[in-house]
Each structure stands twice: as structure tokens, then as C-alpha cells.
Scaffold this motif. Structure first.
Motif, PDB file in Angstrom:
ATOM      1  N   GLY A 135       0.810  -1.210   0.000  1.00  0.00           N
ATOM      2  CA  GLY A 135       0.000   0.000   0.000  1.00  0.00           C
ATOM      3  C   GLY A 135       0.842   1.259   0.000  1.00  0.00           C
ATOM      4  N   TYR A 138       2.281   1.834  -3.357  1.00  0.00           N
ATOM      5  CA  TYR A 138       1.289   2.275  -4.350  1.00  0.00           C
ATOM      6  C   TYR A 138       0.998   3.766  -4.203  1.00  0.00           C
ATOM      7  CZ  TYR A 138      -2.757   1.998  -7.431  1.00  0.00           C
ATOM      8  OH  TYR A 138      -3.642   2.164  -8.463  1.00  0.00           O
ATOM      9  N   VAL A 139       0.793   4.254  -2.972  1.00  0.00           N
ATOM     10  CA  VAL A 139       0.435   5.663  -2.798  1.00  0.00           C
ATOM     11  C   VAL A 139       1.640   6.578  -2.974  1.00  0.00           C
ATOM     12  CG1 VAL A 139      -1.447   5.023  -1.243  1.00  0.00           C
ATOM     13  CG2 VAL A 139       0.755   5.713  -0.270  1.00  0.00           C
ATOM     14  N   LEU A 146      -6.284   4.879  -0.595  1.00  0.00           N
ATOM     15  CA  LEU A 146      -6.304   3.427  -0.713  1.00  0.00           C
ATOM     16  C   LEU A 146      -6.901   2.818   0.560  1.00  0.00           C
ATOM     17  CD1 LEU A 146      -5.482   1.038  -2.534  1.00  0.00           C
ATOM     18  CD2 LEU A 146      -3.264   1.034  -1.370  1.00  0.00           C
ATOM     19  N   SER A 168      -6.939  -1.734 -11.241  1.00  0.00           N
ATOM     20  CA  SER A 168      -5.937  -0.728 -11.571  1.00  0.00           C
ATOM     21  C   SER A 168      -4.758  -1.406 -12.265  1.00  0.00           C
ATOM     22  CB  SER A 168      -5.463  -0.015 -10.294  1.00  0.00           C
ATOM     23  OG  SER A 168      -4.518  -0.821  -9.610  1.00  0.00           O
ATOM     24  N   VAL A 173      -5.551  -4.236  -6.629  1.00  0.00           N
ATOM     25  CA  VAL A 173      -6.001  -2.879  -6.337  1.00  0.00           C
ATOM     26  C   VAL A 173      -7.072  -2.500  -7.343  1.00  0.00           C
ATOM     27  CG1 VAL A 173      -5.337  -0.443  -6.201  1.00  0.00           C
ATOM     28  CG2 VAL A 173      -3.797  -2.199  -5.320  1.00  0.00           C
ATOM     29  N   GLU A 175     -10.573   0.206  -8.360  1.00  0.00           N
ATOM     30  CA  GLU A 175     -11.334   1.412  -8.079  1.00  0.00           C
ATOM     31  C   GLU A 175     -12.507   1.065  -7.160  1.00  0.00           C
ATOM     32  OE1 GLU A 175     -12.612   3.691 -11.405  1.00  0.00           O
ATOM     33  OE2 GLU A 175     -10.703   3.497 -12.478  1.00  0.00           O
ATOM     34  N   SER A 206      -2.523   6.800   2.208  1.00  0.00           N
ATOM     35  CA  SER A 206      -2.443   7.828   1.173  1.00  0.00           C
ATOM     36  C   SER A 206      -1.139   8.582   1.367  1.00  0.00           C
ATOM     37  CB  SER A 206      -3.624   8.798   1.280  1.00  0.00           C
ATOM     38  OG  SER A 206      -3.556   9.803   0.283  1.00  0.00           O
ATOM     39  N   TYR A 267      -9.477   4.034  -4.073  1.00  0.00           N
ATOM     40  CA  TYR A 267      -9.233   2.657  -4.485  1.00  0.00           C
ATOM     41  C   TYR A 267      -9.296   1.738  -3.270  1.00  0.00           C
ATOM     42  CZ  TYR A 267      -7.719   4.207  -9.116  1.00  0.00           C
ATOM     43  OH  TYR A 267      -7.681   4.739 -10.378  1.00  0.00           O
ATOM     44  N   MET A 269      -7.704  -2.129  -1.867  1.00  0.00           N
ATOM     45  CA  MET A 269      -6.777  -3.230  -2.096  1.00  0.00           C
ATOM     46  C   MET A 269      -7.274  -4.467  -1.374  1.00  0.00           C
ATOM     47  SD  MET A 269      -2.630  -3.355  -1.525  1.00  0.00           S
ATOM     48  CE  MET A 269      -2.609  -3.548   0.255  1.00  0.00           C
TER      49      MET A 269
END
Length: 365
Positions: A135, A138-139, A146, A168, A173, A175, A206, A267, A269
């Protein structure tokens, strides 16, 4: 990706009143400050321990309310006072996280932030650590909010349900297509059977810039004034601004602010770290180890005969002897004994709390 670096932060939410676990969880001493399972650590301490293994300790912030500040200090003496966000008045979780995000971004503009409740059960710590690392990665690369989602195991009406949208660019992950908080049981069953919905764990990740930007859209009159009118504000100026302006925030939960109010790159996960919300007696019953005849005994001394499907929590020094009991909650704490059918409708316990308050005042609440 290495998660344990100075740009990654965690905000732990520890201001809830925990009424659905009454009478064990009380307003003066709610569930996050209790050692429910006899482990020697409270739920708040366990949550802090979990993140202290992943992040620098100086990067862990605690959000609470003024009434619980001394409990936080007592249970987490290693946390510096400047890392405790104290609501001047109760405004639910979204305003306090917005305040924390503002402070983190002011100190570390390129920070990443994990937001977590303090009252959850995580059974697979290694899987949890992996999910946090994925996570954060990803952010770091994407301006998204997320949410951590887990696959439903039952039609639980007391949880929030996130509907998966398009996949995504990263596996697992998706939407967020829709969010439903505490649906009716029939809808919860439909959600579970469809395979399109995941439980909302209440854990969000995030980067600080995007999280603060999201809150500025939700709370435009409050956050922008300090951030743009006085961008080089000191800690003292921040404290004064919050004290003067906090009552202007609406009473809004983080889940609602992020998943329902925001249309800004949200999003979810898929995760599999053995999660449970410890918010209700029924939820605890579902995840706890059962003794014979499907009874759950929580760190209590009991003798059971011909008893099935009960959950029992008694104070230390008390012995309970039960015969012929089936499908009940038995919970005692500080002069209050609750014996009621083990319904998964948490509103029933809250109804009793309200009735007790009206008839007997706050002493037993």
C-alpha cells in the motif's frame, strides 16, 4: 519497498466510546484501553506495537479526545506528547485525521500516511506487514486514497461494504465503485454472495499531499485558512488555530468522508491478514477460539454444563457457573451485569445503554 523510513507515518484512532461492547467497555474506560483477552496488552497498546515494528516510533501519532488523554499517556508513555492529537471537542474521526494530516504534511511534505483504528484484531502479522508495504509503495507513486478491504466471511450487517470497480495497473487494487455502511442483513447477504464486495477494515493509506487535498475539499473553510494564509506557521500557531476553529468542523466519520464524500481517486486493495473489527459482542464471538459446544470464554473463570453458543466475559476474581444456557451474551463490569440473547444487531446493546442512562444516569454507562 522498505516501509521503515522517516517519510512514512501512522495515525492511530483512539477516541471512540465503544458503546456496543457495554458494559465491559464504558465511556470513562472504553474498549481500546482494555485488555479484553488477557494478553497483558490493551487493544491500543497492541495496535501501537504492530506499527512500531513497521515504522519509526516518532512517526506514530495517536488521535484521541480530551477525556482519554491521560489514559493514552498512561498506556503509551513512550509516545511524545506532541504526537498525541487531542480533539478540543468531539467531532468524530475525520476532523482529527485532517488535523493530523495537516501536521504531518507541514513537517514532511512527501510523507505517506497509514490511518488505522485502535480496536482491531489482526491474526496474520506477516501478511499485514506485506499489505502495508504494498500500500505504501502504491500511494508513493499514485495520488490516491487506498482502503484496505478483506473478503466477507458472513453476512455481517455491522460492517461497511466496498464494491470493487475496475482493476488498476497493480494486481489486487481496484477502483471503489460504491460504499455501503452497515446495510440491512439481506443486502449484506447479497453483497457477500456477489463476490464484488469487500469489508472495509477502516485502514486507509495515502500520501500526505493527496490526503490533505481530499480533506480540503471536504472541509474547505477550515483547513485552507491556516495552510495558505500562514504557510510557515509554528506549532503554537497551529495549536491556537485548532483551538479556535475545531468547532467549525462537522461531525463526520473518516469512512464517510473518504468513501462517500470524496470522488477523488479512491481505491481498495484486497487483503488477507485475518481481520476482525472488535466493535460488537457478536463480532468477537465470530472470530474467537471456541471452547467445547461453541462457547467463547474471554479471560474468565467459568464452569459450563449443557451450555452452547455463548460468549462470556467476567471480571477478575469472579467465578461464573452456568447450566442450560444457549445463545447468550453474559458480560459483567463495574457493577453492571448484562445477560441477553446473542444477537448480531449491535443496536440492541446501544438501546440498553440509552435506557440505563435515562433511568440511572451516567454512573453505569
Amino acid at each position: 519497498m522498505e516501509i521503515n523510513n522517516n517519510k512514512n507515518y501512522c495515525v492511530i484512532l483512539a477516541g471512540g466510546r465503544g458503546q456496543r461492547l457495554w458494559p465491559v467497555s464504558r465511556e470513562q474506560y472504553p474498549k481500546q484501553f482494555l485488555d479484553l483477552f488477557g494478553t497483558g496488552r490493551t487493544l491500543l497498546q497492541t495496535t501501537y506495537d504492530r506499527f512500531a515494528r513497521l515504522l519509526p516510533k516518532d512517526n506514530i501519532l495517536i488521535c484521541t479526545c480530551a477525556g482519554y488523554l491521560e489514559l493514552v499517556k498512561e498506556q503509551l508513555p513512550e509516545v511524545d506528547t506532541k504526537n498525541i492529537i487531542v480533539e478540543p471537542i468531539h467531532r468524530n474521526t475525520a476532523p482529527s485525521v485532517a488535523w493530523a494530516a495537516m501536521r504531518i504534511h507541514h513537517h514532511t511534505p512527501d510523507a505517506n500516511i497509514i490511518v488505522s483504528p485502535s480496536d482491531q484484531l489482526i491474526l496474520n502479522e506477516s501478511s499485514f506487514e506485506h499489505s502495508m508495504e504494498v500500500g505504501i509503495s502504491y500511494v508513493t507513486r499514485n495520488n490516491v486514497l487506498l482502503a484496505m478491504g478483506v473478503k466477507p466471511t458472513r453476512a455481517e450487517p455491522g460492517y461497511g461494504y466496498i464494491q470493487l470497480g475496475d482493476l488498476s495497473c497493480k494486481p489486487d487494487v481496484f477502483e471503489v465503485k460504491s460504499f455501503t455502511e452497515k446495510p440491512e442483513r439481506e443486502f449484506a447477504r447479497m453483497f457477500m454472495e456477489s463476490g464484488e464486495f469487500y469489508w472495509n477494515t477502516g485502514i486507509f493509506i495515502s500520501n500526505a499531499y493527496h490526503l490533505l487535498d481530499t480533506f480540503e475539499h471536504v472541509f474547505p473553510p477550515v483547513l485552507r485558512e491556516l495552510r495558505y494564509d500562514n504557510p510557515n506557521y509554528t506549532e503554537e500557531e497551529e495549536a491556537k488555530f485548532v483551538a479556535d476553529n475545531y468547532p467549525r468542523y462537522p461531525n463526520l466519520s473518516l469512512d464517510y468522508a473518504i468513501l462517500e464524500q470524496s470522488n477523488n481517486n479512491v481505491y481498495v486493495m484486497k487483503c488477507d491478514f485475518g481481520w476482525a473489527d472488535l466493535g460488537t459482542w457478536h463480532a468477537i464471538y465470530e472470530v474467537m477460539h471456541k471452547v467445547p459446544d461453541d462457547n467463547v470464554v474471554m479471560d474468565s473463570e467459568v464452569i459450563l454444563e449443557d451450555c452452547k453458543n455463548n460468549i462470556i466475559k467476567l471480571p477478575k476474581g469472579k467465578l461464573g457457573v452456568f447450566n442450560g444456557l444457549e445463545g447468550y451474551i453474559v458480560a459483567e463490569e463495574d457493577g453492571v451485569l448484562l445477560i441477553c440473547k446473542k444477537s448480531d444487531n449491535s443496536s440492541m446493546v446501544k438501546k440498553y445503554v440509552n435506557e440505563v442512562r435515562i433511568k440511572y444516569g451516567d454512573e453505569f454507562v
